[in-house]
Design an enzyme around this catalytic site. Structure first.
Site, short mmCIF file in Angstrom:
data_model
loop_
_atom_site.label_atom_id
_atom_site.label_comp_id
_atom_site.label_asym_id
_atom_site.label_seq_id
_atom_site.Cartn_x
_atom_site.Cartn_y
_atom_site.Cartn_z
N ARG A 27 -7.60 5.63 -10.92
CA ARG A 27 -6.17 5.81 -11.19
C ARG A 27 -5.54 6.15 -9.86
O ARG A 27 -5.90 7.13 -9.21
CB ARG A 27 -5.94 6.93 -12.21
CG ARG A 27 -4.46 7.12 -12.55
CD ARG A 27 -4.28 8.03 -13.75
NE ARG A 27 -2.86 8.25 -14.03
CZ ARG A 27 -2.05 7.39 -14.65
NH1 ARG A 27 -2.54 6.24 -15.06
NH2 ARG A 27 -0.79 7.66 -14.86
N ASP A 48 -2.90 4.14 -6.48
CA ASP A 48 -1.90 3.18 -6.03
C ASP A 48 -2.43 1.75 -5.93
O ASP A 48 -1.65 0.81 -5.77
CB ASP A 48 -1.33 3.59 -4.67
CG ASP A 48 -0.43 4.81 -4.76
OD1 ASP A 48 -0.16 5.25 -5.90
OD2 ASP A 48 -0.02 5.33 -3.72
N HIS A 67 -3.21 -15.62 9.79
CA HIS A 67 -2.34 -16.71 9.35
C HIS A 67 -2.95 -18.06 9.71
O HIS A 67 -3.02 -18.97 8.88
CB HIS A 67 -0.96 -16.55 9.97
CG HIS A 67 -0.06 -17.73 9.72
ND1 HIS A 67 0.57 -17.95 8.52
CD2 HIS A 67 0.30 -18.77 10.53
CE1 HIS A 67 1.28 -19.06 8.59
NE2 HIS A 67 1.14 -19.58 9.79
N ASP A 101 -3.72 -9.71 15.40
CA ASP A 101 -4.66 -10.10 14.37
C ASP A 101 -3.98 -10.83 13.23
O ASP A 101 -4.57 -11.73 12.61
CB ASP A 101 -5.40 -8.87 13.83
CG ASP A 101 -6.47 -8.38 14.78
OD1 ASP A 101 -6.72 -9.06 15.80
OD2 ASP A 101 -7.07 -7.33 14.51
N GLY A 102 -2.73 -10.46 12.93
CA GLY A 102 -2.00 -11.15 11.88
C GLY A 102 -1.82 -12.62 12.17
O GLY A 102 -1.85 -13.47 11.27
N SER A 129 -8.59 -1.13 4.71
CA SER A 129 -9.66 -0.37 4.06
C SER A 129 -10.01 0.88 4.86
O SER A 129 -10.21 1.96 4.29
CB SER A 129 -10.90 -1.26 3.90
OG SER A 129 -11.98 -0.54 3.34
N LEU A 130 -10.08 0.77 6.17
CA LEU A 130 -10.38 1.93 7.02
C LEU A 130 -9.28 2.97 6.89
O LEU A 130 -9.55 4.17 6.79
CB LEU A 130 -10.53 1.48 8.47
CG LEU A 130 -10.77 2.59 9.50
CD1 LEU A 130 -12.09 3.30 9.25
CD2 LEU A 130 -10.73 2.03 10.92
#
Length: 283
Positions: free
Chosen positions: A168, A170, A73, A68-69, A184-185
């Site tokens: 608050r 990361d 890209h 997927d990357g 997100s998952l």
């Protein structure tokens, strides 16, 4: 049908699979293009090796070889050319890549005949408000996250300039339906149907017992304001690329892009088949 093949040079066997894909497409009457720098590693009779820009201009379809990357890209690289993308999956999950290696003979033959569907995916447009006006696009997600700092960071979330949440933690992930099965998952966000017109905002490791992910309509404008932090220790990235430093008080504006990416599919339930076959199998 003219197909540009784009293998990921960092994936083992990508060049070998690219040659095999080229041979299948050529056997079914397609014209095949590759970037000229690939001729040494992917030399195949019948393939035209051209500068990247010429490949993108001439191609009807872009075939990526990787995960997927690789698709992310290529999607960002080729936005101005508006060419549909099909991914052959060499990655671990491959939610966006709808062709496995053992399916190439059948699916690439279908591509050569023009027998496929196009799935239009929304993009996010992000910019950092300020003098330099940094901007980018994301098919999966826009992420604002801390760098090397050990302490949590304060983030304020605004929807259409109205404060809706304060985190608050990361960082914060703003994801498309396409990206809802990615970072997100993993951070606890919901899976959205890829045809849903929405934006998911998911906190990363929030220091709260009640900091759920939120889903907004695609027409909304999301602003993320960074609280007090050491300079250059919070970064914004689009699809995991191009981390841009955000200083204390800086604001990232994220909204629907006026561009889309088209992915090649062969069925209406490709996303859910990927979830069933690739997510559930990892239990």
């Amino acid at each position: 049908m003219t197909v540009m093949i784009s293998p990921n040079p960092d994936k083992q066997l990508a060049d070998v699979i690219a040659v095999r894909a080229a041979q299948i497409l050529l056997n079914h009457g397609s014209h095949v293009l590759m970037r000229e720098e690939l001729q040494a590693s992917c030399n195949t009779m019948g393939v035209s090796y051209l500068p990247e820009k010429e490949c993108l201009q001439q191609a009807d379809v872009i075939l990526t070889i990787g995960g997927d990357g690789t698709i992310l890209h290529e999607a960002n690289l080729t936005l101005e050319y508006k060419k549909p993308i099909l991914g052959v999956n060499l990655g671990r999950c491959g939610f966006l890549a709808t062709c496995e290696v053992d399916e190439m003979e059948t699916k690439l033959a279908a591509v050569a005949r023009g027998e496929y569907s196009l799935d239009s995916r929304m993009l996010l447009y992000a910019r950092v408000l300020g003098e330099d006006n940094w901007k980018g696009h994301a098919l999966n997600d826009v992420v604002v996250t801390k760098g090397r700092l050990q302490q949590a960071i304060d983030f304020s979330i605004y929807c259409d300039d109205i404060l809706v949440e304060h985190y608050r933690g990361d960082g914060v992930i703003v994801a498309t339906p396409t990206g809802s099965t990615a970072y997100s998952l993993a951070a606890g966000g919901p899976i959205l149907d890829s045809r849903t017109k929405g934006i998911v905002v998911t906190p990363i490791c929030p220091h709260s017992l009640a900091s759920p992910a939120m889903v907004f309509a695609q027409e909304r404008k999301i602003n993320i304001c960074v609280g007090q932090v050491a300079d250059d220790e919070v970064f914004l990235s689009c699809d995991g690329v191009s981390g841009y430093p955000m200083r204390a008080g800086a604001t990232a504006e994220i909204r629907l892009s006026n561009q889309i990416v088209q992915l090649i599919t062969f069925g209406n339930a490709d996303q859910f088949q990927a979830i069933d076959q690739k997510l559930r199998s990892r239990r």
